[in-house]
Scaffold this motif. Structure first.
Motif, PDB file in Angstrom:
ATOM      1  N   ILE A   1      42.784  33.559  33.876  1.00 37.53           N
ATOM      2  CA  ILE A   1      41.372  33.893  34.071  1.00 37.53           C
ATOM      3  C   ILE A   1      41.267  35.041  35.064  1.00 37.53           C
ATOM      4  CG2 ILE A   1      41.052  32.169  35.920  1.00 37.53           C
ATOM      5  CD1 ILE A   1      38.197  31.757  34.800  1.00 37.53           C
ATOM      6  N   ASP A   2      40.339  35.946  34.806  1.00 39.69           N
ATOM      7  CA  ASP A   2      40.126  37.120  35.658  1.00 39.69           C
ATOM      8  C   ASP A   2      38.635  37.223  35.956  1.00 39.69           C
ATOM      9  OD1 ASP A   2      39.951  39.560  36.903  1.00 39.69           O
ATOM     10  OD2 ASP A   2      41.060  40.679  35.391  1.00 39.69           O
ATOM     11  N   LEU A   3      38.269  36.954  37.214  1.00 40.18           N
ATOM     12  CA  LEU A   3      36.879  37.058  37.656  1.00 40.18           C
ATOM     13  C   LEU A   3      36.699  38.203  38.641  1.00 40.18           C
ATOM     14  CD1 LEU A   3      35.921  33.277  38.153  1.00 40.18           C
ATOM     15  CD2 LEU A   3      35.600  34.729  36.140  1.00 40.18           C
ATOM     16  N   ASP A   4      37.589  39.191  38.582  1.00 35.56           N
ATOM     17  CA  ASP A   4      37.483  40.386  39.426  1.00 35.56           C
ATOM     18  C   ASP A   4      36.794  41.508  38.645  1.00 35.56           C
ATOM     19  OD1 ASP A   4      38.607  39.397  41.708  1.00 35.56           O
ATOM     20  OD2 ASP A   4      40.613  40.175  41.319  1.00 35.56           O
ATOM     21  N   ASP A   5      35.714  42.035  39.193  1.00 37.11           N
ATOM     22  CA  ASP A   5      35.044  43.194  38.606  1.00 37.11           C
ATOM     23  C   ASP A   5      34.315  43.940  39.723  1.00 37.11           C
ATOM     24  OD1 ASP A   5      34.081  45.050  36.842  1.00 37.11           O
ATOM     25  OD2 ASP A   5      32.453  43.782  36.070  1.00 37.11           O
ATOM     26  N   GLY A   6      35.109  44.561  40.598  1.00 41.58           N
ATOM     27  CA  GLY A   6      34.530  45.278  41.720  1.00 41.58           C
ATOM     28  C   GLY A   6      35.605  46.000  42.506  1.00 41.58           C
ATOM     29  N   ILE A   7      35.193  46.691  43.531  1.00 42.65           N
ATOM     30  CA  ILE A   7      36.117  47.421  44.392  1.00 42.65           C
ATOM     31  C   ILE A   7      35.805  47.089  45.849  1.00 42.65           C
ATOM     32  CG2 ILE A   7      36.458  49.325  42.769  1.00 42.65           C
ATOM     33  CD1 ILE A   7      34.470  50.959  44.447  1.00 42.65           C
ATOM     34  N   VAL A   8      36.808  47.302  46.713  1.00 44.13           N
ATOM     35  CA  VAL A   8      36.664  47.030  48.136  1.00 44.13           C
ATOM     36  C   VAL A   8      36.291  48.316  48.859  1.00 44.13           C
ATOM     37  CG1 VAL A   8      37.819  46.217  50.219  1.00 44.13           C
ATOM     38  CG2 VAL A   8      38.362  45.188  48.008  1.00 44.13           C
ATOM     39  N   ILE A   9      35.270  48.236  49.685  1.00 46.06           N
ATOM     40  CA  ILE A   9      34.880  49.351  50.545  1.00 46.06           C
ATOM     41  C   ILE A   9      35.449  49.092  51.930  1.00 46.06           C
ATOM     42  CG2 ILE A   9      32.943  50.627  51.527  1.00 46.06           C
ATOM     43  CD1 ILE A   9      31.278  49.737  49.141  1.00 46.06           C
ATOM     44  N   ALA A  10      36.249  50.008  52.423  1.00 46.61           N
ATOM     45  CA  ALA A  10      36.971  49.805  53.685  1.00 46.61           C
ATOM     46  C   ALA A  10      36.004  49.531  54.834  1.00 46.61           C
ATOM     47  CB  ALA A  10      37.825  51.025  53.993  1.00 46.61           C
ATOM     48  N   PRO A  11      36.403  48.666  55.776  1.00 49.97           N
ATOM     49  CA  PRO A  11      35.544  48.368  56.931  1.00 49.97           C
ATOM     50  C   PRO A  11      35.407  49.584  57.830  1.00 49.97           C
ATOM     51  CG  PRO A  11      37.709  47.377  57.213  1.00 49.97           C
ATOM     52  CD  PRO A  11      37.657  47.909  55.806  1.00 49.97           C
TER      53      PRO A  11
ATOM     54  N   VAL B   1      32.257  44.604  49.453  1.00 50.31           N
ATOM     55  CA  VAL B   1      32.677  44.599  48.058  1.00 50.31           C
ATOM     56  C   VAL B   1      31.563  45.183  47.209  1.00 50.31           C
ATOM     57  CG1 VAL B   1      33.342  43.173  46.092  1.00 50.31           C
ATOM     58  CG2 VAL B   1      34.168  42.602  48.386  1.00 50.31           C
ATOM     59  N   ASP B   2      31.901  46.216  46.451  1.00 48.84           N
ATOM     60  CA  ASP B   2      30.971  46.797  45.490  1.00 48.84           C
ATOM     61  C   ASP B   2      31.249  46.142  44.142  1.00 48.84           C
ATOM     62  OD1 ASP B   2      29.198  48.260  44.073  1.00 48.84           O
ATOM     63  OD2 ASP B   2      30.199  50.197  44.314  1.00 48.84           O
ATOM     64  N   GLY B   3      30.376  45.215  43.736  1.00 50.99           N
ATOM     65  CA  GLY B   3      30.626  44.428  42.536  1.00 50.99           C
ATOM     66  C   GLY B   3      30.967  42.994  42.923  1.00 50.99           C
ATOM     67  N   VAL B   4      31.869  42.392  42.183  1.00 52.87           N
ATOM     68  CA  VAL B   4      32.255  40.998  42.413  1.00 52.87           C
ATOM     69  C   VAL B   4      33.775  40.885  42.354  1.00 52.87           C
ATOM     70  CG1 VAL B   4      32.128  38.634  41.542  1.00 52.87           C
ATOM     71  CG2 VAL B   4      30.107  40.103  41.431  1.00 52.87           C
ATOM     72  N   LEU B   5      34.358  40.226  43.338  1.00 53.78           N
ATOM     73  CA  LEU B   5      35.795  39.939  43.341  1.00 53.78           C
ATOM     74  C   LEU B   5      35.967  38.426  43.429  1.00 53.78           C
ATOM     75  CD1 LEU B   5      37.202  42.752  45.674  1.00 53.78           C
ATOM     76  CD2 LEU B   5      37.241  42.650  43.177  1.00 53.78           C
ATOM     77  N   GLY B   6      35.898  37.776  42.264  1.00 50.45           N
ATOM     78  CA  GLY B   6      35.991  36.323  42.215  1.00 50.45           C
ATOM     79  C   GLY B   6      37.407  35.793  42.201  1.00 50.45           C
ATOM     80  N   GLY B   7      38.392  36.671  41.936  1.00 47.82           N
ATOM     81  CA  GLY B   7      39.784  36.258  41.950  1.00 47.82           C
ATOM     82  C   GLY B   7      40.400  36.180  40.566  1.00 47.82           C
ATOM     83  N   GLN B   8      41.722  36.015  40.548  1.00 48.52           N
ATOM     84  CA  GLN B   8      42.495  35.881  39.319  1.00 48.52           C
ATOM     85  C   GLN B   8      43.400  34.667  39.447  1.00 48.52           C
ATOM     86  OE1 GLN B   8      44.578  39.548  38.502  1.00 48.52           O
ATOM     87  NE2 GLN B   8      42.774  40.813  38.919  1.00 48.52           N
ATOM     88  N   MET B   9      43.635  33.988  38.314  1.00 47.48           N
ATOM     89  CA  MET B   9      44.475  32.795  38.359  1.00 47.48           C
ATOM     90  C   MET B   9      45.196  32.611  37.031  1.00 47.48           C
ATOM     91  SD  MET B   9      43.475  28.901  39.549  1.00 47.48           S
ATOM     92  CE  MET B   9      42.083  28.729  38.430  1.00 47.48           C
ATOM     93  N   ASP B  10      46.474  32.284  37.117  1.00 52.39           N
ATOM     94  CA  ASP B  10      47.290  31.885  35.970  1.00 52.39           C
ATOM     95  C   ASP B  10      47.814  30.478  36.233  1.00 52.39           C
ATOM     96  OD1 ASP B  10      46.949  34.422  34.895  1.00 52.39           O
ATOM     97  OD2 ASP B  10      48.834  35.177  35.724  1.00 52.39           O
ATOM     98  N   THR B  11      47.886  29.667  35.194  1.00 54.70           N
ATOM     99  CA  THR B  11      48.465  28.330  35.336  1.00 54.70           C
ATOM    100  C   THR B  11      49.389  28.033  34.165  1.00 54.70           C
ATOM    101  OG1 THR B  11      46.691  27.161  34.142  1.00 54.70           O
ATOM    102  CG2 THR B  11      46.389  27.500  36.512  1.00 54.70           C
ATOM    103  N   TRP B  12      50.470  27.328  34.452  1.00 61.07           N
ATOM    104  CA  TRP B  12      51.345  26.739  33.445  1.00 61.07           C
ATOM    105  C   TRP B  12      51.159  25.224  33.507  1.00 61.07           C
ATOM    106  CZ3 TRP B  12      54.103  28.434  29.447  1.00 61.07           C
ATOM    107  CH2 TRP B  12      54.491  29.775  29.410  1.00 61.07           C
ATOM    108  N   THR B  13      50.922  24.608  32.356  1.00 64.41           N
ATOM    109  CA  THR B  13      50.799  23.153  32.278  1.00 64.41           C
ATOM    110  C   THR B  13      51.809  22.627  31.267  1.00 64.41           C
ATOM    111  OG1 THR B  13      48.426  23.275  32.753  1.00 64.41           O
ATOM    112  CG2 THR B  13      49.260  21.209  31.839  1.00 64.41           C
ATOM    113  N   VAL B  14      52.621  21.668  31.680  1.00 65.20           N
ATOM    114  CA  VAL B  14      53.532  20.985  30.758  1.00 65.20           C
ATOM    115  C   VAL B  14      53.177  19.509  30.786  1.00 65.20           C
ATOM    116  CG1 VAL B  14      55.404  22.659  30.969  1.00 65.20           C
ATOM    117  CG2 VAL B  14      55.283  20.752  32.574  1.00 65.20           C
ATOM    118  N   GLY B  15      53.300  18.854  29.626  1.00 66.69           N
ATOM    119  CA  GLY B  15      52.861  17.475  29.592  1.00 66.69           C
ATOM    120  C   GLY B  15      53.483  16.658  28.479  1.00 66.69           C
ATOM    121  N   VAL B  16      53.299  15.349  28.617  1.00 68.39           N
ATOM    122  CA  VAL B  16      53.736  14.398  27.595  1.00 68.39           C
ATOM    123  C   VAL B  16      52.604  13.402  27.377  1.00 68.39           C
ATOM    124  CG1 VAL B  16      54.891  12.966  29.344  1.00 68.39           C
ATOM    125  CG2 VAL B  16      55.493  12.702  26.927  1.00 68.39           C
TER     126      VAL B  16
END
Length: 428
Positions: A334-344, A353-368
């Motif tokens: 999932i990718d919830l990043d759609d923005g850029i960082v403006i330096a302090p 933040v100009d826009g939205v930086l919600g973050g990115q995440m990958d997961t691996w799930t294994v199961g039985v």
């Protein structure tokens, strides 16, 4: 409306003693309608090997422990067939204290692939969401389903098709169960088409497309996702409240291939949140996010899947005493990043933040999974998470560990926990 513990116990006892309990329990014929009773009870356990954020924080989990357990669902459903070509359903989840499917359906010429439906029902935009919850391949649904999928809403729906294809159109409003404002979605519409150019026992190839477009209630949207664990109290990716919003539009694509005891499937969704131009550039940018998954499942004991209205159907075990065994793996992104960082502007200031930086995440799930006889299912999952999210903080913000403040100012924070999950399920 809340069901007492004794009421739920009576319902479970009735299901346990009923013959052939896998099928719905026939109750009576009332007004030329054959009334039956179904149910689903799930109990979950999660153990969190947290990395940066405490996954067991918040809510009822303020106990300092690394694990949590909960009755996940306690669904009670009444169904009716008739009179004539009418069908109806009334479902309620006693655990979540909310209504499930509550609708009536009229089958044109008695055809199960050609009907009108009114009431609350699942919207036509996710193969995984439309599939039966009791037969989910993994304990937690995919990130894309939980974040972008539109589940049950009040509205009207029309479906036309055959065994190998179908087209569904829906208009929907809010959920039947009230929620604190802002509610997840305003009124809108959904479309889904499914096609199976190959559809025979043990050999299925499915393709699907979907689109939903709805008004954002109270001009606010928040998109966030748990790390592949329903009991986690923390979301590792989160856009926060996006205000000044108008509409949210999501397009989805799906595919599934079944060959004998093996099933491969995947879904992709891209969402756009349209925002009003209020003169503030940082609050007027449209937001784009996306998520997808691919998964594989193998029935070790040899059973295969069926196909109905564009979704897979799970069989009973060939040998009830030994049950049906499944092993599987899923990759989510999932990718919830759609923005850029403006330096302090200074060393002690937070970045903007100009826009939205919600973050990115990958997961691996294994199961039985183990389906035992006709009414029981046991699941074990292990989830490995890789996430990152931008943190705009000043040294005086007051973090949980003050010694880490200087390392967490204005940078991306990686958070890579692992999670063990177990589920016991009883259904009839």
């Amino acid at each position: 409306m809340k069901l007492s513990r004794s009421t739920l116990s009576v319902a479970l006892l009735a299901a346990l003693v009923a013959p052939a309990a896998h099928a719905e329990i026939a109750l009576d014929v009332i007004g030329n309608s054959e009334v039956s009773f179904e149910g689903l009870v799930q109990a979950d356990y999660n153990y969190f090997d947290s990395d940066f954020a405490d996954l067991n924080a918040g809510g009822d989990a303020l106990d300092g422990r690394d694990s949590d357990n909960e009755l996940r669902r306690a669904e009670l459903v009444l169904k009716g067939k008739g009179p004539g070509n009418f069908e109806w359903v009334v479902g309620y989840d006693a655990k979540a204290d909310k209504w499930l499917d509550v609708n009536a359906k009229y089958k044109i010429r008695g055809d199960s692939n050609h009907y009108f439906q009114l009431g609350q029902f699942k919207q036509p935009n996710s193969m995984e969401e439309l599939s039966s919850t009791k037969n989910n391949d993994f304990i937690a649904k995919a990130l894309v389903t939980n974040t972008f999928g539109v589940a049950r809403r009040l509205g009207g729906q029309y479906r036309y098709g055959a065994n190998d294809w179908g087209v569904t159109a829906s208009y929907f409003t809010r959920e039947l169960t009230e929620h604190p404002a802002p509610t997840p979605h305003g009124p809108g519409y959904g479309l889904r088409g499914n096609w199976a150019p190959i559809n025979e026992k043990g050999n299925i190839f499915h393709l699907g497309l979907s689109y939903v477009d709805y008004d954002t209630f109270q001009d606010t949207v928040r998109l966030r996702a748990r790390p592949g664990a329903d009991l986690a109290g923390t979301r590792l990716v989160d856009t926060g409240n996006m205000t000044n919003t108008d509409r949210q539009k999501t397009v989805g694509a799906e595919a599934m291939y079944v060959t004998g005891p093996v099933k491969l499937q995947g879904e992709y969704m891209q969402t756009k949140v349209e925002r009003y131009n209020n003169g503030n550039p940082r609050q007027s940018h449209n937001f784009d996010g996306n998520s997808w998954y691919v998964s594989g499942l193998w029935n070790i004991t040899g059973e295969t899947w069926g196909y109905k209205e564009g979704t897979p159907t799970t069989p009973l075990p060939d040998e009830p005493a030994s049950g049906m065994w499944q092993v599987g793996a899923r990759f989510d992104s999932i990718d919830l990043d759609d923005g850029i960082v403006i330096a302090p502007t200074s060393p002690t200031a937070a970045a903007a933040v100009d826009g939205v930086l919600g973050g990115q995440m990958d997961t691996w799930t294994v199961g039985v999974n183990w389906y035992w006889r006709s009414n029981f299912k046991f699941m074990l999952n292990y989830v490995m998470v890789d996430s990152s999210k931008f943190m705009a903080r000043t040294p005086t913000t007051g973090l949980v560990n003050p010694a880490d403040q200087n390392q967490l100012v204005n940078r991306k924070v990686d958070d890579n926990p692992n999670i063990f999950e177990a589920r016991m399920q009883f259904y009839w």
